[in-house]
Design an enzyme around this catalytic site. Structure first.
Site, PDB file in Angstrom:
ATOM      1  N   ASP A 294      16.884 -61.839  29.083  1.00 49.02           N
ATOM      2  CA  ASP A 294      16.655 -60.835  29.469  1.00 49.02           C
ATOM      3  C   ASP A 294      15.229 -60.509  30.320  1.00 49.02           C
ATOM      4  OD1 ASP A 294      19.001 -59.451  31.732  1.00 49.02           O
ATOM      5  OD2 ASP A 294      17.832 -58.157  30.926  1.00 49.02           O
TER       6      ASP A 294
ATOM      7  N   GLU B 144      18.904 -61.692  36.823  1.00 48.12           N
ATOM      8  CA  GLU B 144      17.116 -61.510  35.997  1.00 48.12           C
ATOM      9  C   GLU B 144      17.474 -62.419  34.598  1.00 48.12           C
ATOM     10  OE1 GLU B 144      18.418 -57.348  35.202  1.00 48.12           O
ATOM     11  OE2 GLU B 144      19.100 -58.725  36.103  1.00 48.12           O
TER      12      GLU B 144
END
Length: 318
Positions: A186, A230
């Site tokens: 992430d 993301e």
């Protein structure tokens, strides 16, 4: 557009090498003839039975199968039927190469999914031309399928492709009793990045990260996908857990070294990533959802521990 008269090498993406051709025949002399015809332009694999051919197609899918009909145990019709019934092998084109010349047998061959029917003894120029035609069509079809599975923003694979390949690699790992590792990652404080620099900069940031991750993978079978927002995921077939941890640490460093400014990050002055790693050994239960959940937990631990780091855990054997 790729044309049949283009060199075979031009039909590939540069990372695959020569196209893979599987010749299935219970007579070694026939296999030898095909090898002499195709070995200069193809990786030629051989099987002398239907069962062996099916196993090879699952473990190392060829780009095309040249298949005899009359074989002991399982004939070519049954082999082709099974290939077309399996999601992992149904797109492999099959050409029957047989001494049969009657229309009934040819019709049956086409009805079970073959793309062509060639009579023995083969004419080298004819069989070479037909194989090249169907290889070209297959590779063009592969390109179109890949486009469906690509993330439009980053150019890496999308979540749909990840789900499909992860299930396939887990099944292969269980079948071969081989290791399989997974990295979930992430981008740290990405919402803050978007708020401060704008969404266009955010999109560019994700593209740079995706490219860096893809370049950082070590093996041709390794895969990176945009899992969502993301978040990215890396599938690492045939990779031991400790090697996956080493790769994750290297990827974290590679992203940090891109030096993408991030003024609102609490982790560093540049964009960083947090990574969670999980892995299975050959005798670990083959549960894809459990391996994915474990990588997610490790990612959560990494983020709670301050981000910009790698955490991982190996799945225990039963």
């Amino acid at each position: 557009m790729l044309y049949v008269d283009a060199p075979i090498a031009n039909l590939l993406d540069g990372t695959r090498g020569q196209p893979k051709l599987l010749v299935v025949d219970d007579q070694p002399i026939n296999i030898q003839v095909m090898y002499q015809i195709f070995s200069a332009d193809f990786q030629v694999f051989m099987a002398t039975s239907g069962a062996q051919a099916l196993a090879l197609c699952k473990d190392n899918p060829p780009d095309l199968v040249l298949l005899d009909i009359v074989m002991p145990g399982m004939d070519g019709f049954e082999v082709c039927t099974r290939l077309k019934a399996d999601e992992t092998t149904r797109d492999i084109p099959v050409i029957f190469v047989t001494a049969y010349t009657d229309a009934i047998q040819e019709t049956r061959g086409l009805s079970v999914g073959a793309v062509d029917f060639i009579s023995k003894p083969v004419n080298p120029a004819v069989v070479r031309a037909r194989v090249k035609t169907h290889i070209t069509l297959k590779l063009q079809s592969d390109v179109m399928r890949r486009l469906v599975f690509l993330d439009g923003l980053t150019g890496v694979y999308n979540r749909r492709y990840f789900d499909q390949q992860f299930a396939m690699e887990m099944a292969r790992s269980v079948r071969n009793q081989s290791p399989l590792s997974l990295i979930m990652l992430d981008v740290d404080y990405f919402k803050r990045f978007n708020d401060y620099y704008g969404h266009q900069a955010g999109d560019d940031c994700l593209r740079q990260i995706a490219t860096t991750l893809k370049e950082g993978l070590r093996r041709p079978a390794d895969l990176v996908a945009r899992y969502g927002g993301e978040e990215f995921a890396c599938i690492l077939p045939e990779t031991e857990f400790h090697d996956a941890m080493a790769l994750a640490i290297e990827l974290e460093q590679r992203i940090r070294e891109k030096n993408i400014p991030h003024a609102n990050s609490d982790a560093a002055a540049v964009v960083t990533i947090s990574l969670g790693v999980s892995g299975r050994t050959g005798d670990t239960p083959g549960d894809a959802s459990a391996l994915l959940a474990q990588a997610d937990v490790q990612l959560y631990i990494a983020k709670n521990a301050g981000r910009a780091r790698v955490c991982g855990e190996l799945m225990l054997s039963a």
